[in-house]
Design a protein around this motif. Structure first.
Motif, PDB file in Angstrom:
ATOM      1  N   PHE A 159      91.133  51.157  54.694  1.00 33.02           N
ATOM      2  CA  PHE A 159      90.478  51.728  55.862  1.00 33.02           C
ATOM      3  C   PHE A 159      89.020  51.962  55.470  1.00 33.02           C
ATOM      4  O   PHE A 159      88.738  52.348  54.325  1.00 33.02           O
ATOM      5  CB  PHE A 159      91.157  53.088  56.150  1.00 33.02           C
ATOM      6  CG  PHE A 159      91.139  53.555  57.577  1.00 33.02           C
ATOM      7  CD1 PHE A 159      90.597  52.805  58.602  1.00 33.02           C
ATOM      8  CD2 PHE A 159      91.695  54.799  57.899  1.00 33.02           C
ATOM      9  CE1 PHE A 159      90.609  53.265  59.920  1.00 33.02           C
ATOM     10  CE2 PHE A 159      91.711  55.272  59.206  1.00 33.02           C
ATOM     11  CZ  PHE A 159      91.168  54.501  60.214  1.00 33.02           C
ATOM     12  N   TRP A 167      81.992  63.463  61.871  1.00 36.51           N
ATOM     13  CA  TRP A 167      82.044  64.429  62.970  1.00 36.51           C
ATOM     14  C   TRP A 167      80.748  65.227  63.094  1.00 36.51           C
ATOM     15  O   TRP A 167      80.602  66.044  63.988  1.00 36.51           O
ATOM     16  CB  TRP A 167      83.249  65.385  62.809  1.00 36.51           C
ATOM     17  CG  TRP A 167      84.485  64.804  63.429  1.00 36.51           C
ATOM     18  CD1 TRP A 167      85.281  63.849  62.889  1.00 36.51           C
ATOM     19  CD2 TRP A 167      85.027  65.117  64.727  1.00 36.51           C
ATOM     20  NE1 TRP A 167      86.301  63.541  63.767  1.00 36.51           N
ATOM     21  CE2 TRP A 167      86.169  64.305  64.899  1.00 36.51           C
ATOM     22  CE3 TRP A 167      84.668  66.003  65.744  1.00 36.51           C
ATOM     23  CZ2 TRP A 167      86.955  64.349  66.048  1.00 36.51           C
ATOM     24  CZ3 TRP A 167      85.451  66.050  66.891  1.00 36.51           C
ATOM     25  CH2 TRP A 167      86.579  65.222  67.044  1.00 36.51           C
ATOM     26  N   TYR A 199      88.901  49.250  64.077  1.00 39.59           N
ATOM     27  CA  TYR A 199      89.054  50.588  64.627  1.00 39.59           C
ATOM     28  C   TYR A 199      88.100  50.690  65.806  1.00 39.59           C
ATOM     29  O   TYR A 199      86.935  50.307  65.702  1.00 39.59           O
ATOM     30  CB  TYR A 199      88.685  51.598  63.542  1.00 39.59           C
ATOM     31  CG  TYR A 199      88.528  53.049  63.961  1.00 39.59           C
ATOM     32  CD1 TYR A 199      89.437  54.014  63.523  1.00 39.59           C
ATOM     33  CD2 TYR A 199      87.446  53.465  64.728  1.00 39.59           C
ATOM     34  CE1 TYR A 199      89.277  55.361  63.865  1.00 39.59           C
ATOM     35  CE2 TYR A 199      87.285  54.796  65.084  1.00 39.59           C
ATOM     36  CZ  TYR A 199      88.204  55.737  64.649  1.00 39.59           C
ATOM     37  OH  TYR A 199      88.039  57.054  64.979  1.00 39.59           O
ATOM     38  N   TRP A 231      92.995  49.342  66.142  1.00 38.11           N
ATOM     39  CA  TRP A 231      93.305  50.745  65.778  1.00 38.11           C
ATOM     40  C   TRP A 231      92.473  51.665  66.678  1.00 38.11           C
ATOM     41  O   TRP A 231      91.290  51.903  66.415  1.00 38.11           O
ATOM     42  CB  TRP A 231      92.914  50.935  64.313  1.00 38.11           C
ATOM     43  CG  TRP A 231      93.775  51.790  63.449  1.00 38.11           C
ATOM     44  CD1 TRP A 231      94.723  51.348  62.580  1.00 38.11           C
ATOM     45  CD2 TRP A 231      93.734  53.225  63.300  1.00 38.11           C
ATOM     46  NE1 TRP A 231      95.278  52.421  61.915  1.00 38.11           N
ATOM     47  CE2 TRP A 231      94.692  53.584  62.338  1.00 38.11           C
ATOM     48  CE3 TRP A 231      92.982  54.247  63.892  1.00 38.11           C
ATOM     49  CZ2 TRP A 231      94.923  54.893  61.941  1.00 38.11           C
ATOM     50  CZ3 TRP A 231      93.217  55.565  63.512  1.00 38.11           C
ATOM     51  CH2 TRP A 231      94.180  55.868  62.545  1.00 38.11           C
ATOM     52  N   ASP A 248      91.361  55.197  68.532  1.00 37.17           N
ATOM     53  CA  ASP A 248      91.329  56.594  68.105  1.00 37.17           C
ATOM     54  C   ASP A 248      90.542  57.424  69.117  1.00 37.17           C
ATOM     55  O   ASP A 248      89.371  57.163  69.294  1.00 37.17           O
ATOM     56  CB  ASP A 248      90.677  56.667  66.729  1.00 37.17           C
ATOM     57  CG  ASP A 248      91.001  57.959  66.011  1.00 37.17           C
ATOM     58  OD1 ASP A 248      92.028  58.574  66.310  1.00 37.17           O
ATOM     59  OD2 ASP A 248      90.204  58.348  65.152  1.00 37.17           O
ATOM     60  N   ARG A 275      97.654  55.382  69.094  1.00 36.25           N
ATOM     61  CA  ARG A 275      96.829  56.515  69.524  1.00 36.25           C
ATOM     62  C   ARG A 275      96.286  56.428  70.945  1.00 36.25           C
ATOM     63  O   ARG A 275      95.513  57.282  71.362  1.00 36.25           O
ATOM     64  CB  ARG A 275      95.695  56.764  68.528  1.00 36.25           C
ATOM     65  CG  ARG A 275      96.215  57.377  67.249  1.00 36.25           C
ATOM     66  CD  ARG A 275      95.121  58.013  66.426  1.00 36.25           C
ATOM     67  NE  ARG A 275      95.718  58.581  65.220  1.00 36.25           N
ATOM     68  CZ  ARG A 275      95.023  59.113  64.230  1.00 36.25           C
ATOM     69  NH1 ARG A 275      93.708  59.157  64.293  1.00 36.25           N
ATOM     70  NH2 ARG A 275      95.633  59.609  63.180  1.00 36.25           N
ATOM     71  N   GLU A 305      98.326  61.114  60.141  1.00 33.09           N
ATOM     72  CA  GLU A 305      97.054  61.223  59.426  1.00 33.09           C
ATOM     73  C   GLU A 305      97.134  62.341  58.394  1.00 33.09           C
ATOM     74  O   GLU A 305      97.507  63.460  58.709  1.00 33.09           O
ATOM     75  CB  GLU A 305      95.976  61.527  60.463  1.00 33.09           C
ATOM     76  CG  GLU A 305      94.592  61.643  59.905  1.00 33.09           C
ATOM     77  CD  GLU A 305      93.565  61.810  61.024  1.00 33.09           C
ATOM     78  OE1 GLU A 305      93.765  61.258  62.117  1.00 33.09           O
ATOM     79  OE2 GLU A 305      92.575  62.513  60.793  1.00 33.09           O
ATOM     80  N   TRP A 359      86.326  61.081  55.496  1.00 31.37           N
ATOM     81  CA  TRP A 359      86.494  59.669  55.888  1.00 31.37           C
ATOM     82  C   TRP A 359      85.208  58.904  55.612  1.00 31.37           C
ATOM     83  O   TRP A 359      85.226  57.844  54.996  1.00 31.37           O
ATOM     84  CB  TRP A 359      86.854  59.567  57.376  1.00 31.37           C
ATOM     85  CG  TRP A 359      88.165  60.203  57.697  1.00 31.37           C
ATOM     86  CD1 TRP A 359      88.351  61.435  58.277  1.00 31.37           C
ATOM     87  CD2 TRP A 359      89.480  59.673  57.461  1.00 31.37           C
ATOM     88  NE1 TRP A 359      89.700  61.683  58.402  1.00 31.37           N
ATOM     89  CE2 TRP A 359      90.407  60.620  57.919  1.00 31.37           C
ATOM     90  CE3 TRP A 359      89.951  58.489  56.912  1.00 31.37           C
ATOM     91  CZ2 TRP A 359      91.792  60.425  57.839  1.00 31.37           C
ATOM     92  CZ3 TRP A 359      91.327  58.284  56.831  1.00 31.37           C
ATOM     93  CH2 TRP A 359      92.233  59.245  57.287  1.00 31.37           C
TER      94      TRP A 359
HETATM   95  C1  JFZ Z   1      90.442  60.806  63.788  1.00 30.19           C
HETATM   96  C2  JFZ Z   1      88.945  60.838  63.784  1.00 30.19           C
HETATM   97  O1  JFZ Z   1      88.485  61.888  64.582  1.00 30.19           O
HETATM   98  C3  JFZ Z   1      88.423  60.948  62.388  1.00 30.19           C
HETATM   99  O2  JFZ Z   1      87.020  60.924  62.387  1.00 30.19           O
HETATM  100  C4  JFZ Z   1      88.956  59.783  61.572  1.00 30.19           C
HETATM  101  O3  JFZ Z   1      88.447  58.570  62.091  1.00 30.19           O
HETATM  102  C5  JFZ Z   1      90.462  59.784  61.608  1.00 30.19           C
HETATM  103  C6  JFZ Z   1      91.074  58.585  60.932  1.00 30.19           C
HETATM  104  O4  JFZ Z   1      90.931  59.794  62.948  1.00 30.19           O
HETATM  105  O5  JFZ Z   1      90.940  62.060  63.400  1.00 30.19           O
HETATM  106  C7  JFZ Z   1      91.782  62.728  64.171  1.00 30.19           C
HETATM  107  C8  JFZ Z   1      92.267  62.229  65.333  1.00 30.19           C
HETATM  108  C9  JFZ Z   1      93.101  62.997  66.093  1.00 30.19           C
HETATM  109  C10 JFZ Z   1      93.432  64.252  65.682  1.00 30.19           C
HETATM  110  C11 JFZ Z   1      92.965  64.746  64.494  1.00 30.19           C
HETATM  111  C12 JFZ Z   1      92.149  63.973  63.732  1.00 30.19           C
HETATM  112  N1  JFZ Z   1      94.230  65.037  66.489  1.00 30.19           N
HETATM  113  O6  JFZ Z   1      94.561  64.635  67.620  1.00 30.19           O
HETATM  114  O7  JFZ Z   1      94.622  66.130  66.073  1.00 30.19           O
END
Ligand code: JFZ
Length: 429
Positions: free
Chosen positions: A24, A38, A128, A187, A189, A221, A248, A276
């Protein structure tokens, strides 16, 4: 009887579940400030200030071929790159925005170079794509950047036309699905309350992608959120449930199953330190050995591991990340046959480690050194034809004579040198 969606998913995820281990990468303008992807959210940065990074982005050391060779050496079989993250910046040449890599000093289409190089090395390629877009003027909520033209929050709705954003997203995903050859994974998100499934016009989005890329597999997702992985967890997944769930920073304790006990394809994603995106101050790295144990754990539970690396703003990886990957690669070179094509074992987890299994071959991963002989409890002596150490083919000798008759049905092995190793048992069934 499985329904059509599950049948189709089972076919398309076959290679994915064989491959088990992927790379990744979170890479973009946020790799310059090094405070995580973020950082621009929640109005910490205005769209105007963020432009500064856009105007200087120039990863001159980016060499996709080197990246692909590194991933391959580590035993990774596929990769997923952030074509667009939540900040909206595109690593591909999209005709629907100016906020893209080809308008930075770097000018090159990174997604194009990435897919070509990784494919060339025989890896599957994934992209992604963030459903969130803090930069887009029509993206309505969830942590957006500070847009100076939206001073009056009360009038917020006047500024957003969510349908226009969804058109934008649809068009961009279509570009990714048509301009870059065969894409193996998309992917998305991510979803959250009020923005789940059809709120994203998920069905339409997925149908379009599958029309262009019939073999593609999609993560879960579009429906999966922090609350739930979505209907992929049931025996009746929706059309936009995706093909695999993506826990995750967690490995599901017992893999993932539906209520009726059917296995669900899954992939756990993990950071290598605690971020990340590139974050030079974060030195809390996991070791090669820890990651190897996690690869084994995921495989033994029927899932995949997607391990995240963080390219720098200059386009290469920090040495420490490369070194960890190298260590994983050394182990994979010797032991990967206990990972690829393997999954859950019919035998329950032994107390000294884990089993993975491929057909009638059982792989024993000794993660905790026993004193004396290794007990394969639950496996009857006469079921095992031979036992070999993977690293050197060394024959494991069954030893029972001195153990009390109470254990005489169990198989004990003299496993040689006290070090972590993987053995094969053939046939186990
Ligand atoms: C997400 C992204 O916000 C983060 O920056 C990174 O890319 C990761 C792989 O994916 O992170 C998340 C997404 C959803 C939640 C939490 C973290 N969630 O819904 O609780």
């Amino acid at each position: 009887m499985d329904n059509k969606i599950i049948e189709d998913r089972t076919k398309r995820t076959e290679w994915f579940l064989n491959d088990r281990f992927g790379l990744f990468m979170h890479w973009g303008l946020y790799s310059i400030h090094g405070k995580g992807e973020w950082f621009p959210s929640d109005k910490q940065v205005s769209v105007d200030n963020y432009k500064e990074y856009f105007e200087e982005f120039n990863p001159v050391r980016f060499d996709a071929v080197k990246w692909a060779k590194m991933a391959k050496q580590a035993g990774m079989k596929y990769a997923v790159l952030t074509a667009k993250h939540h900040d909206g910046f595109c690593l591909f040449d999209s005709k629907y925005t100016d906020f893209k890599v080809t308008n930075t000093p770097f000018k090159r289409d990174i997604v194009k170079e990435y897919v070509e190089a990784f494919r060339q090395e025989g890896l599957k390629v994934g992209l992604y794509y963030s459903l969130l877009d803090w930069h887009h003027p029509d993206y309505p909520a969830y942590g957006d950047m500070y847009h100076p033209d939206r001073e009056n929050e009360k009038r917020r709705d006047d500024y957003h036309d969510f349908d226009r954003y969804l058109d934008y997203m649809y068009n961009q995903v279509e570009e990714l699905a048509t301009n870059y050859g065969k894409i193996d994974i998309m992917w998305y998100d991510f979803s959250y309350e009020g923005h789940i499934g059809d709120d994203w016009r998920g069905k339409e989005l997925i149908e379009m992608v599958k029309k262009h890329q019939p073999h593609i597999i999609l993560n879960g997702r579009i429906e999966g959120s922090g609350e739930s992985y979505g209907s992929i967890m049931t025996d009746n997944p929706s059309e936009y449930a995706g093909d695999f769930a993506c826990p995750e920073m967690i490995i599901p304790p017992c893999g993932l199953k539906t209520d009726t006990g059917k296995d669900i394809p899954w992939e756990a994603c993990f950071t290598l330190n605690n971020n990340w995106a590139y974050c030079p101050n974060d030195k809390m790295y996991k070791s090669s050995e820890q990651i190897i144990r996690k690869i084994v754990e995921c495989t033994s539970k029927g899932g995949n591991l997607l391990l995240n690396l963080s390219p720098t703003a200059k386009g290469d990886f920090p040495d420490i990340q490369k070194n960890i990957l190298h260590g994983i690669g050394e182990w994979m070179e010797i032991n990967s046959e206990s990972i690829y094509g393997c999954g859950k074992s019919e035998f329950s987890k032994p107390e000294w480690g884990r089993y993975t299994q491929k057909g009638n071959k059982l792989y024993a991963h000794i993660l905790e050194e026993p004193i004396g002989a290794l007990c394969l409890s639950g496996i009857k002596k006469d079921r095992v034809k031979k036992a070999r150490r993977l690293s050197d083919g060394f024959e494991m000798v069954a030893m029972t004579p001195w153990v009390a008759k109470e254990f005489s049905n169990d198989l004990f092995l003299n496993y040689g040198e006290p070090e972590w190793m993987t053995f094969t048992f053939e046939p186990a069934v």
